[in-house]
Design a protein around this motif. Structure first.
Motif, mmCIF file in Angstrom:
data_model
loop_
_atom_site.group_PDB
_atom_site.id
_atom_site.type_symbol
_atom_site.label_atom_id
_atom_site.label_comp_id
_atom_site.label_asym_id
_atom_site.label_seq_id
_atom_site.Cartn_x
_atom_site.Cartn_y
_atom_site.Cartn_z
ATOM 1 N N LEU A 116 1.127 -1.447 0.036
ATOM 2 C CA LEU A 116 0.355 -0.029 -0.096
ATOM 3 C C LEU A 116 0.750 1.377 -0.153
ATOM 4 O O LEU A 116 0.434 1.834 -0.442
ATOM 5 N N ASP A 117 1.836 1.218 0.913
ATOM 6 C CA ASP A 117 2.629 2.439 0.613
ATOM 7 C C ASP A 117 3.660 2.537 -0.415
ATOM 8 O O ASP A 117 4.000 3.964 -1.233
ATOM 9 N N THR A 138 1.170 4.750 -2.418
ATOM 10 C CA THR A 138 0.792 5.829 -2.115
ATOM 11 C C THR A 138 1.988 6.559 -2.689
ATOM 12 O O THR A 138 1.551 7.829 -2.752
ATOM 13 N N ASP A 139 2.643 6.511 -2.549
ATOM 14 C CA ASP A 139 4.075 6.813 -2.877
ATOM 15 C C ASP A 139 3.760 7.398 -4.498
ATOM 16 O O ASP A 139 4.107 8.672 -4.977
ATOM 17 N N VAL A 167 0.868 8.276 -5.706
ATOM 18 C CA VAL A 167 0.475 8.806 -5.783
ATOM 19 C C VAL A 167 0.511 10.242 -5.283
ATOM 20 O O VAL A 167 -0.105 11.572 -5.851
ATOM 21 N N ARG A 168 1.352 10.279 -3.912
ATOM 22 C CA ARG A 168 2.030 11.564 -3.786
ATOM 23 C C ARG A 168 2.796 12.227 -5.028
ATOM 24 O O ARG A 168 2.798 12.978 -4.245
ATOM 25 N N VAL A 182 -6.149 12.797 -4.395
ATOM 26 C CA VAL A 182 -6.395 13.376 -3.446
ATOM 27 C C VAL A 182 -7.520 14.875 -3.163
ATOM 28 O O VAL A 182 -6.976 15.459 -4.391
ATOM 29 N N MET A 236 -2.334 9.951 3.577
ATOM 30 C CA MET A 236 -2.731 10.049 2.305
ATOM 31 C C MET A 236 -2.572 8.708 1.797
ATOM 32 O O MET A 236 -3.118 7.781 1.783
ATOM 33 N N ARG A 237 -2.668 8.089 2.805
ATOM 34 C CA ARG A 237 -2.766 5.946 2.893
ATOM 35 C C ARG A 237 -3.833 5.734 3.434
ATOM 36 O O ARG A 237 -4.123 4.710 3.100
ATOM 37 N N TRP A 247 -6.560 7.368 2.215
ATOM 38 C CA TRP A 247 -6.969 7.752 1.499
ATOM 39 C C TRP A 247 -7.231 6.751 0.182
ATOM 40 O O TRP A 247 -7.836 6.162 -0.620
ATOM 41 N N VAL A 248 -5.659 6.722 -0.340
ATOM 42 C CA VAL A 248 -5.173 5.616 -1.276
ATOM 43 C C VAL A 248 -5.804 4.064 -0.777
ATOM 44 O O VAL A 248 -6.861 3.883 -1.961
ATOM 45 N N GLU A 308 -6.429 -1.651 6.377
ATOM 46 C CA GLU A 308 -6.314 -0.389 7.056
ATOM 47 C C GLU A 308 -7.837 0.158 7.002
ATOM 48 O O GLU A 308 -7.905 1.010 7.975
#
Length: 149
Positions: free
Chosen positions: A14-15, A18-19, A21-22, A63, A72-73, A75-76, A134
């Protein structure tokens, strides 16, 4: 080449998702047999009427401003969780993949439709398992978007 052999990287956590998306905007997730099949005809169909749509149905990972400085994690995770039922409803081989695209309209459920698609990565089942955990750890209950047949 099949969707299983299409040379895309696979995101395993998931990280990792998330990266992405960031770092980028206009990212989407699509639950399907994969880009190899989808990109032959970049049009989804309305399941109720059969009408061709002006792009592929996707879920946005961007986002929203109202999310402010929340993690953000989460959110994703929520965005992935909302459609995790699709493999059960659409059959073997349906899985999520990450893409960049340009919105070309909205579908009958107000979902984004995209064209100018660039496939980026497969999303491993372990990521969806993490997203479910999560979401389950959040204080308020919610379930995936699912329609009764």
């Amino acid at each position: 080449m099949t969707s299983e052999t299409m040379p895309l990287t696979t995101l395993h956590t998931l990280d990792e998702v998330t990266d992405w998306v960031r770092r980028q905007q206009h990212l989407y997730v699509r639950w399907s047999l994969g880009p190899e099949k989808d990109l032959h005809e970049t049009s989804s169909r309305d399941e109720l009427t059969g009408v061709p749509l002006p792009g592929l149905s996707v879920s946005s990972l961007d986002v929203e401003p109202w999310w402010e400085d929340r993690p953000m994690r989460i959110w994703v995770a929520r965005r992935l969780y909302d459609y995790c039922h699709l493999p059960r409803h659409r059959g073997d081989g349906v899985r999520p993949w990450l893409l960049r695209g340009r919105e070309s309209g909205r579908g009958p459920d107000n979902e984004p439709l995209v064209d100018d698609i660039v496939p980026l990565a497969w999303i491993a089942p372990a990521v969806i398992e993490e997203a479910v955990k999560e979401v389950d750890n959040q204080p308020g209950p919610w379930g995936p978007v699912e329609r009764d047949s």
